[in-house]
Scaffold this active site. Sequence first.
Site, PDB file in Angstrom:
ATOM      1  N   ASN A  10     -10.808  20.006   0.583  1.00 24.11           N
ATOM      2  CA  ASN A  10     -11.489  20.003   2.060  1.00 24.11           C
ATOM      3  C   ASN A  10     -11.165  18.927   3.030  1.00 24.11           C
ATOM      4  OD1 ASN A  10     -12.479  22.718   1.522  1.00 24.11           O
ATOM      5  ND2 ASN A  10     -14.667  21.700   1.051  1.00 24.11           N
ATOM      6  N   LYS A  39     -15.481  19.669  -3.204  1.00 23.09           N
ATOM      7  CA  LYS A  39     -15.969  19.541  -4.788  1.00 23.09           C
ATOM      8  C   LYS A  39     -14.979  19.495  -5.576  1.00 23.09           C
ATOM      9  CE  LYS A  39     -20.406  21.454  -3.376  1.00 23.09           C
ATOM     10  NZ  LYS A  39     -21.106  20.611  -2.734  1.00 23.09           N
ATOM     11  N   ASN A  42     -12.858  15.930  -4.786  1.00 21.89           N
ATOM     12  CA  ASN A  42     -13.951  14.781  -5.278  1.00 21.89           C
ATOM     13  C   ASN A  42     -14.092  14.652  -7.048  1.00 21.89           C
ATOM     14  OD1 ASN A  42     -14.353  14.707  -2.585  1.00 21.89           O
ATOM     15  ND2 ASN A  42     -16.263  15.617  -2.768  1.00 21.89           N
ATOM     16  N   LEU A 212     -31.299  15.550 -10.614  1.00 18.58           N
ATOM     17  CA  LEU A 212     -32.722  15.576  -9.990  1.00 18.58           C
ATOM     18  C   LEU A 212     -32.908  14.717  -8.715  1.00 18.58           C
ATOM     19  CD1 LEU A 212     -34.851  15.836 -13.272  1.00 18.58           C
ATOM     20  CD2 LEU A 212     -34.169  17.512 -11.779  1.00 18.58           C
ATOM     21  N   ASP A 243     -20.561  14.974  -7.350  1.00 16.44           N
ATOM     22  CA  ASP A 243     -19.077  14.945  -7.931  1.00 16.44           C
ATOM     23  C   ASP A 243     -18.701  13.859  -8.593  1.00 16.44           C
ATOM     24  OD1 ASP A 243     -18.967  17.582  -6.259  1.00 16.44           O
ATOM     25  OD2 ASP A 243     -18.332  16.477  -4.480  1.00 16.44           O
TER      26      ASP A 243
HETATM   27  O1  RIB Z   1     -19.907  17.696  -2.873  1.00 10.97           O
HETATM   28  C1  RIB Z   1     -19.424  17.283  -1.517  1.00 10.97           C
HETATM   29  C2  RIB Z   1     -18.427  18.201  -0.820  1.00 10.97           C
HETATM   30  O2  RIB Z   1     -18.743  19.489  -0.668  1.00 10.97           O
HETATM   31  C3  RIB Z   1     -17.658  17.905   0.411  1.00 10.97           C
HETATM   32  O3  RIB Z   1     -16.819  16.739   0.272  1.00 10.97           O
HETATM   33  C4  RIB Z   1     -17.401  18.890   1.178  1.00 10.97           C
HETATM   34  O4  RIB Z   1     -16.118  19.112   1.341  1.00 10.97           O
HETATM   35  C5  RIB Z   1     -18.086  20.016   0.242  1.00 10.97           C
HETATM   36  O5  RIB Z   1     -17.257  20.693  -0.424  1.00 10.97           O
END
Ligand code: RIB
Length: 311
Positions: A10, A39, A42, A212, A243
């Site tokens: 993204n 996600k 990352n 948590l 992530d």
């Molecule tokens: O976990 C964070 C991510 O969630 C962001 O980078 C965004 O793109 C969404 O996917």
Amino acid sequence: MKILNFGSLNLDYVYTVDHMAAAGETLASEGLQVFCGGKGLNQSIALAKAGIGVYHAGLIGKDGENLLQACRDAGVHTAYIEEAVEKTGHAIIQVDHSGQNCILLYGGANRNITKEFVDRVLADFAEGDLLLLQNEISQLDFIIDRAYEKGMEIILNPSPYDENIGRCDLSKVSLFLLNEIEGNQMTGETDPDRILDRLQEMYPGAEAVLTLGSGGSVYQDGKQRIRQGIFPVQVADTTAAGDTFTGYFLASRMEGRSAEECLRRASRAAAIAVSRAGAAQSIPEREEVDAFTISEEASEYCFTRPNQSRE
Ligand code: RIB
């Protein structure tokens, strides 16, 4: 043993705000920055920065060149990142002054994954290889079924949790990494120990890691439950903390470290990530993570503080 991450990529449009916009409210933002995120991306970058040669599979549009480059720069294998007709997926993220966020997703190319693409990618992987998944792409249930048939070990971060997860055969998953909100959505329970009890009942063969927020994290397998506090830092932006945790936990597990060490290293990495702005760019290198020290006392103390949700 190889690891494949079939996941989203993204463009993150991050708006600094005084508070999260409420229904019916028009709110002027204080600034805009565009970051690489998703996600999937990352978590691949976290794995790569942790020293693991991860293969990322996913789709971007013509406007996604930066995302491909970010993966290459981090050392992610990019042969399975292809271009779709659709625009690249994006996220509109509000970040307030306490570093908390609120994310609106547009799936775009991430939702164009086809069965043909899945089969083509999985053809290069075999029994014993690992497959990491989140829930920001299409064909999630098909990917799980096909990978299971091949004997791959399936690791799922069911984030964001929605009805697509309900369509998947989760008995094929061997490790869940999830936060307390997703834990509640999967099990109906709110208390962390009850969430873990229920996950154990529902998927007795699976390991689970429950994060948590400021309450730390808990690992469980059939025999033990291990708890880890957070390493407290000044919070800049919680985006991608989960992530980062996932990537570092898995990387440490692939290196054969104990569950305690995996949790501790992942917590250190997430602490560094929340102290920085942005998603992928906030993920630390392994040298920084291994050099990061903070007193064990502080870590234990934080485990007893009230929960606060972490993205
Ligand atoms: O976990 C964070 C991510 O969630 C962001 O980078 C965004 O793109 C969404 O996917």
